[in-house]
Scaffold this motif. Structure first.
Motif, mmCIF file in Angstrom:
data_model
loop_
_atom_site.group_PDB
_atom_site.id
_atom_site.type_symbol
_atom_site.label_atom_id
_atom_site.label_comp_id
_atom_site.label_asym_id
_atom_site.label_seq_id
_atom_site.Cartn_x
_atom_site.Cartn_y
_atom_site.Cartn_z
ATOM 1 N N SER A 110 24.825 20.347 -11.451
ATOM 2 C CA SER A 110 23.584 21.408 -11.349
ATOM 3 C C SER A 110 22.409 20.931 -12.345
ATOM 4 C CB SER A 110 24.190 22.765 -11.755
ATOM 5 O OG SER A 110 22.874 23.461 -11.770
ATOM 6 N N THR A 111 21.421 20.455 -11.999
ATOM 7 C CA THR A 111 20.304 20.034 -12.804
ATOM 8 C C THR A 111 19.030 20.750 -12.577
ATOM 9 O OG1 THR A 111 21.313 17.861 -12.284
ATOM 10 C CG2 THR A 111 18.966 17.915 -13.169
ATOM 11 N N GLU A 112 18.477 21.217 -13.906
ATOM 12 C CA GLU A 112 17.241 21.920 -13.957
ATOM 13 C C GLU A 112 16.185 21.175 -14.785
ATOM 14 O OE1 GLU A 112 16.548 24.880 -12.592
ATOM 15 O OE2 GLU A 112 18.603 25.027 -11.748
ATOM 16 N N ALA A 113 14.886 21.066 -14.179
ATOM 17 C CA ALA A 113 14.030 20.138 -14.994
ATOM 18 C C ALA A 113 13.010 21.441 -15.329
ATOM 19 C CB ALA A 113 13.261 19.101 -13.852
ATOM 20 N N PHE A 114 12.316 21.214 -16.520
ATOM 21 C CA PHE A 114 11.354 22.115 -17.195
ATOM 22 C C PHE A 114 10.352 21.471 -17.784
ATOM 23 C CE2 PHE A 114 14.218 21.435 -20.588
ATOM 24 C CZ PHE A 114 13.624 21.422 -21.812
#
Length: 178
Positions: free
Chosen positions: A82-86
């Motif tokens: 699970s990957t989140e970019a911010f």
């Protein structure tokens, strides 16, 4: 504070490399940090995913200011991480907005209440601190912009000096060849 993710990873992605730091709190309250550096070639990105899986880490957050995070995101998503970019600038603006909203809601909630002069003073101090934090963030942004401009100017001068040197060398060589 409640632990939401007992094991997670923060990734700082650059053009030629990325640095991943896994933070785990499974051994108790004190967090444990594991830090590794990988290149951004596909083979190393797969090694990064293997390292995450071997550490039991399936949640990754990474900065998305440039375009270099995209291949990392694609490979990790394909490997069931699970990957989140911010965007950090967006996070700073959200933080500032959140702080102001909280301060305003507290002030609104005590409007009809009778509060002591000391409490009013404390509220003014808190508001002053919030304003100071906002001014500090703006000043840091300005200083970073100035440093980037200075670095670009210095590079331009070095390139110009190099071109002048090349031109002089070419002129000297053409003079000597006559």
């Amino acid at each position: 504070m409640k632990v939401v993710y007992p094991i997670c990873c923060g990734a700082d992605v650059h053009k030629a490399f990325l640095v991943g730091t896994i933070i785990s709190t499974t051994d108790g309250v004190q967090p444990h940090y594991q830090k590794k550096r990988f290149s951004t070639y596909n083979g190393d990105l797969h090694r990064f995913a293997d390292w995450l899986h071997s550490s039991g880490c399936l949640d990754v957050w990474m900065e998305s200011t440039g375009k270099y995070w995209v291949p990392v995101f694609n490979i990790l998503e394909a490997r069931s991480v699970s990957t989140e970019a911010f965007d950090p600038e967006h996070c700073v603006s959200l933080l500032k907005r959140s702080l102001k909203q909280k301060a305003d809601s507290v002030l609104e909630s005590i409007e009809g209440c009778s509060i002591t002069p000391e409490q009013k003073f404390r509220m003014r101090v808190v508001r002053a601190h919030l304003d100071y934090i906002e001014q500090s963030i703006a000043q840091i942004d300005t200083e970073i912009d100035a440093m980037v401009a200075l670095a670009v100017t210095a590079c331009a001068f070095k390139i110009r000096a190099g071109l002048v040197l090349v031109r002089q060398t070419v002129m000297t060589c053409s003079f000597l060849s006559r």
